[in-house]
Design a protein around this motif. Structure first.
Motif, PDB file in Angstrom:
ATOM      1  N   UNK A 107      47.475   0.199   9.679  1.00 55.44           N
ATOM      2  CA  UNK A 107      47.973   1.368  10.411  1.00 55.44           C
ATOM      3  C   UNK A 107      47.283   1.486  11.767  1.00 55.44           C
ATOM      4  N   UNK A 108      46.006   1.059  11.827  1.00 59.22           N
ATOM      5  CA  UNK A 108      45.269   1.125  13.084  1.00 59.22           C
ATOM      6  C   UNK A 108      45.869   0.159  14.116  1.00 59.22           C
ATOM      7  N   UNK A 109      46.298  -0.996  13.655  1.00 59.59           N
ATOM      8  CA  UNK A 109      46.950  -1.957  14.549  1.00 59.59           C
ATOM      9  C   UNK A 109      48.248  -1.384  15.099  1.00 59.59           C
ATOM     10  N   UNK A 110      49.015  -0.703  14.249  1.00 59.79           N
ATOM     11  CA  UNK A 110      50.273  -0.092  14.701  1.00 59.79           C
ATOM     12  C   UNK A 110      49.990   1.008  15.721  1.00 59.79           C
ATOM     13  N   UNK A 111      48.986   1.833  15.447  1.00 60.25           N
ATOM     14  CA  UNK A 111      48.622   2.912  16.381  1.00 60.25           C
ATOM     15  C   UNK A 111      48.188   2.327  17.719  1.00 60.25           C
ATOM     16  N   UNK A 112      47.401   1.258  17.687  1.00 53.04           N
ATOM     17  CA  UNK A 112      46.940   0.641  18.928  1.00 53.04           C
ATOM     18  C   UNK A 112      48.098  -0.002  19.692  1.00 53.04           C
ATOM     19  N   UNK A 172      58.352   7.044  23.930  1.00 52.05           N
ATOM     20  CA  UNK A 172      59.600   6.758  23.221  1.00 52.05           C
ATOM     21  C   UNK A 172      59.925   5.263  23.261  1.00 52.05           C
ATOM     22  N   UNK A 173      59.793   4.657  24.435  1.00 52.67           N
ATOM     23  CA  UNK A 173      60.054   3.227  24.557  1.00 52.67           C
ATOM     24  C   UNK A 173      59.064   2.398  23.750  1.00 52.67           C
ATOM     25  N   UNK A 174      57.797   2.813  23.739  1.00 52.51           N
ATOM     26  CA  UNK A 174      56.785   2.079  22.982  1.00 52.51           C
ATOM     27  C   UNK A 174      57.053   2.159  21.483  1.00 52.51           C
ATOM     28  N   UNK A 175      57.448   3.322  21.008  1.00 47.82           N
ATOM     29  CA  UNK A 175      57.769   3.458  19.582  1.00 47.82           C
ATOM     30  C   UNK A 175      58.957   2.573  19.208  1.00 47.82           C
ATOM     31  N   UNK A 176      59.971   2.548  20.051  1.00 48.68           N
ATOM     32  CA  UNK A 176      61.135   1.686  19.794  1.00 48.68           C
ATOM     33  C   UNK A 176      60.741   0.212  19.835  1.00 48.68           C
ATOM     34  N   UNK A 177      59.893  -0.155  20.776  1.00 48.00           N
ATOM     35  CA  UNK A 177      59.467  -1.543  20.919  1.00 48.00           C
ATOM     36  C   UNK A 177      58.646  -2.000  19.722  1.00 48.00           C
ATOM     37  N   UNK A 178      57.698  -1.192  19.299  1.00 40.32           N
ATOM     38  CA  UNK A 178      56.858  -1.552  18.143  1.00 40.32           C
ATOM     39  C   UNK A 178      57.690  -1.572  16.866  1.00 40.32           C
ATOM     40  N   UNK A 179      58.618  -0.629  16.742  1.00 42.17           N
ATOM     41  CA  UNK A 179      59.497  -0.637  15.572  1.00 42.17           C
ATOM     42  C   UNK A 179      60.345  -1.901  15.539  1.00 42.17           C
ATOM     43  N   UNK A 180      60.827  -2.349  16.699  1.00 38.96           N
ATOM     44  CA  UNK A 180      61.606  -3.590  16.757  1.00 38.96           C
ATOM     45  C   UNK A 180      60.726  -4.795  16.430  1.00 38.96           C
ATOM     46  N   UNK A 181      59.483  -4.798  16.923  1.00 44.24           N
ATOM     47  CA  UNK A 181      58.562  -5.889  16.593  1.00 44.24           C
ATOM     48  C   UNK A 181      58.325  -5.990  15.091  1.00 44.24           C
ATOM     49  N   UNK A 182      58.124  -4.838  14.464  1.00 43.73           N
ATOM     50  CA  UNK A 182      57.854  -4.836  13.027  1.00 43.73           C
ATOM     51  C   UNK A 182      59.116  -5.107  12.219  1.00 43.73           C
ATOM     52  N   UNK A 229      49.947   2.836  21.301  1.00 41.38           N
ATOM     53  CA  UNK A 229      49.166   3.449  22.375  1.00 41.38           C
ATOM     54  C   UNK A 229      49.164   2.559  23.626  1.00 41.38           C
ATOM     55  N   UNK A 230      48.870   1.279  23.452  1.00 43.35           N
ATOM     56  CA  UNK A 230      48.779   0.398  24.612  1.00 43.35           C
ATOM     57  C   UNK A 230      50.152   0.139  25.239  1.00 43.35           C
ATOM     58  N   UNK A 231      51.175   0.037  24.427  1.00 48.88           N
ATOM     59  CA  UNK A 231      52.523  -0.122  24.992  1.00 48.88           C
ATOM     60  C   UNK A 231      52.986   1.159  25.672  1.00 48.88           C
TER      61      UNK A 231
END
Length: 103
Positions: free
Chosen positions: A45-50, A17-27, A53-55
């Motif tokens: 899309x692969x960059x977003x998935x990675x 959940x935190x990673x999704x929020x963080x990546x969404x904020x980055x984008x 995943x890593x976050x």
């Protein structure tokens, strides 16, 4: 299910959940022009998935560590108003001598 497995799964879900929020904020904020890089590439899309995943791995590990370290036993605070003598009495102990022992 064992307690530690439940804690680990819960930490993983919180990390996701935190990673999704963080990546969404980055984008959304287009930090370092990531939104442009992702949207202009055919495999963005692969960059977003990675990134998610890593976050997730990082945030889940931090969440798990915080949970585990929070379970430590609390030490009672020391008595500050009372003076406690911690001098121990020395006791004489008789020990038999061993004759003929070589060094």
């Amino acid at each position: 299910m064992p307690t530690m497995i439940r804690v680990y799964i819960r930490s993983g879900l919180i990390g996701l959940l935190l990673a999704c929020c963080f990546v969404a904020a980055l984008l959304a904020l287009d930090i370092a022009h990531l939104r442009h890089l992702v949207s202009s590439s055919s495999i963005g899309w692969l960059a977003v998935v990675m990134m998610v995943m890593f976050n997730t791995i990082v945030f889940a590990g931090v969440q798990f560590a915080i949970t585990i370290m929070g379970q430590a036993e609390k030490q009672p605070p020391p008595d500050r108003g009372k003076r406690v003598s911690r001098i121990r009495q020395l006791a004489a102990v008789k020990a038999p001598a061993v004759e003929g022992r070589k060094r």
